[in-house]
Design a protein around this motif. Sequence first.
Motif, PDB file in Angstrom:
ATOM      1  N   HIS A 181     -17.352  48.763  78.142  1.00 44.94           N
ATOM      2  CA  HIS A 181     -18.033  50.064  78.070  1.00 44.94           C
ATOM      3  C   HIS A 181     -19.021  50.260  79.209  1.00 44.94           C
ATOM      4  O   HIS A 181     -19.349  51.378  79.577  1.00 44.94           O
ATOM      5  CB  HIS A 181     -18.749  50.219  76.724  1.00 44.94           C
ATOM      6  CG  HIS A 181     -19.947  49.350  76.589  1.00 44.94           C
ATOM      7  ND1 HIS A 181     -19.859  47.990  76.392  1.00 44.94           N
ATOM      8  CD2 HIS A 181     -21.264  49.638  76.652  1.00 44.94           C
ATOM      9  CE1 HIS A 181     -21.082  47.484  76.330  1.00 44.94           C
ATOM     10  NE2 HIS A 181     -21.941  48.461  76.477  1.00 44.94           N
ATOM     11  N   ARG A 198     -16.093  55.583  76.209  1.00 44.44           N
ATOM     12  CA  ARG A 198     -16.822  54.572  76.984  1.00 44.44           C
ATOM     13  C   ARG A 198     -16.025  53.275  77.138  1.00 44.44           C
ATOM     14  O   ARG A 198     -16.351  52.452  77.964  1.00 44.44           O
ATOM     15  CB  ARG A 198     -18.169  54.249  76.329  1.00 44.44           C
ATOM     16  CG  ARG A 198     -19.172  55.359  76.344  1.00 44.44           C
ATOM     17  CD  ARG A 198     -19.659  55.729  77.704  1.00 44.44           C
ATOM     18  NE  ARG A 198     -20.255  54.611  78.417  1.00 44.44           N
ATOM     19  CZ  ARG A 198     -20.485  54.601  79.716  1.00 44.44           C
ATOM     20  NH1 ARG A 198     -20.180  55.622  80.449  1.00 44.44           N
ATOM     21  NH2 ARG A 198     -21.015  53.549  80.287  1.00 44.44           N
ATOM     22  N   TRP A 199     -14.991  53.062  76.337  1.00 47.29           N
ATOM     23  CA  TRP A 199     -14.180  51.855  76.474  1.00 47.29           C
ATOM     24  C   TRP A 199     -12.750  52.191  76.093  1.00 47.29           C
ATOM     25  O   TRP A 199     -12.473  53.223  75.512  1.00 47.29           O
ATOM     26  CB  TRP A 199     -14.721  50.700  75.628  1.00 47.29           C
ATOM     27  CG  TRP A 199     -14.545  50.928  74.167  1.00 47.29           C
ATOM     28  CD1 TRP A 199     -15.363  51.645  73.343  1.00 47.29           C
ATOM     29  CD2 TRP A 199     -13.467  50.487  73.357  1.00 47.29           C
ATOM     30  NE1 TRP A 199     -14.853  51.676  72.072  1.00 47.29           N
ATOM     31  CE2 TRP A 199     -13.686  50.954  72.049  1.00 47.29           C
ATOM     32  CE3 TRP A 199     -12.318  49.730  73.605  1.00 47.29           C
ATOM     33  CZ2 TRP A 199     -12.811  50.702  71.011  1.00 47.29           C
ATOM     34  CZ3 TRP A 199     -11.453  49.477  72.561  1.00 47.29           C
ATOM     35  CH2 TRP A 199     -11.709  49.953  71.282  1.00 47.29           C
ATOM     36  N   ARG A 241     -13.825  52.618  85.491  1.00 47.17           N
ATOM     37  CA  ARG A 241     -13.694  52.513  84.034  1.00 47.17           C
ATOM     38  C   ARG A 241     -12.828  53.652  83.499  1.00 47.17           C
ATOM     39  O   ARG A 241     -11.905  53.431  82.710  1.00 47.17           O
ATOM     40  CB  ARG A 241     -15.076  52.539  83.362  1.00 47.17           C
ATOM     41  CG  ARG A 241     -15.031  52.422  81.840  1.00 47.17           C
ATOM     42  CD  ARG A 241     -16.416  52.563  81.216  1.00 47.17           C
ATOM     43  NE  ARG A 241     -17.076  53.788  81.611  1.00 47.17           N
ATOM     44  CZ  ARG A 241     -16.788  55.001  81.113  1.00 47.17           C
ATOM     45  NH1 ARG A 241     -15.848  55.142  80.212  1.00 47.17           N
ATOM     46  NH2 ARG A 241     -17.447  56.063  81.515  1.00 47.17           N
TER      47      ARG A 241
END
Length: 103
Positions: free
Chosen positions: A31, A20-21, A39
């Motif tokens: 995130h 997520r990050w 992302r």
Amino acid sequence: MPAPSPRAGRPGGCRARVPRWGKIAQRIVPHDLEPDVLRIELIELGDAFRAYQKRSEPDLVVLAELHERKARAFSAWAAVSGDGALRDEARRARKAAETSRDA
């Protein structure tokens, strides 16, 4: 028929779950950054730069491609966040790509 093991490949050739990050160019990719595809690109690009740095020999074609991807990704990130510093980083990445190609 037995159930697939937890390590079995994903149906349809889907990629493994992306964290997520992540980090790229000393920046933490949030995130909750949207769109999700941006992302994921930033996280994968950070990983690609780190892998490039571990190479025993430089490859300026590969480096130029990484900088081009970074320029596009940072431009998109700047557009969604309104952060001018990201736009500056995108410009620097474009210049770095040109320099790598010209070398």
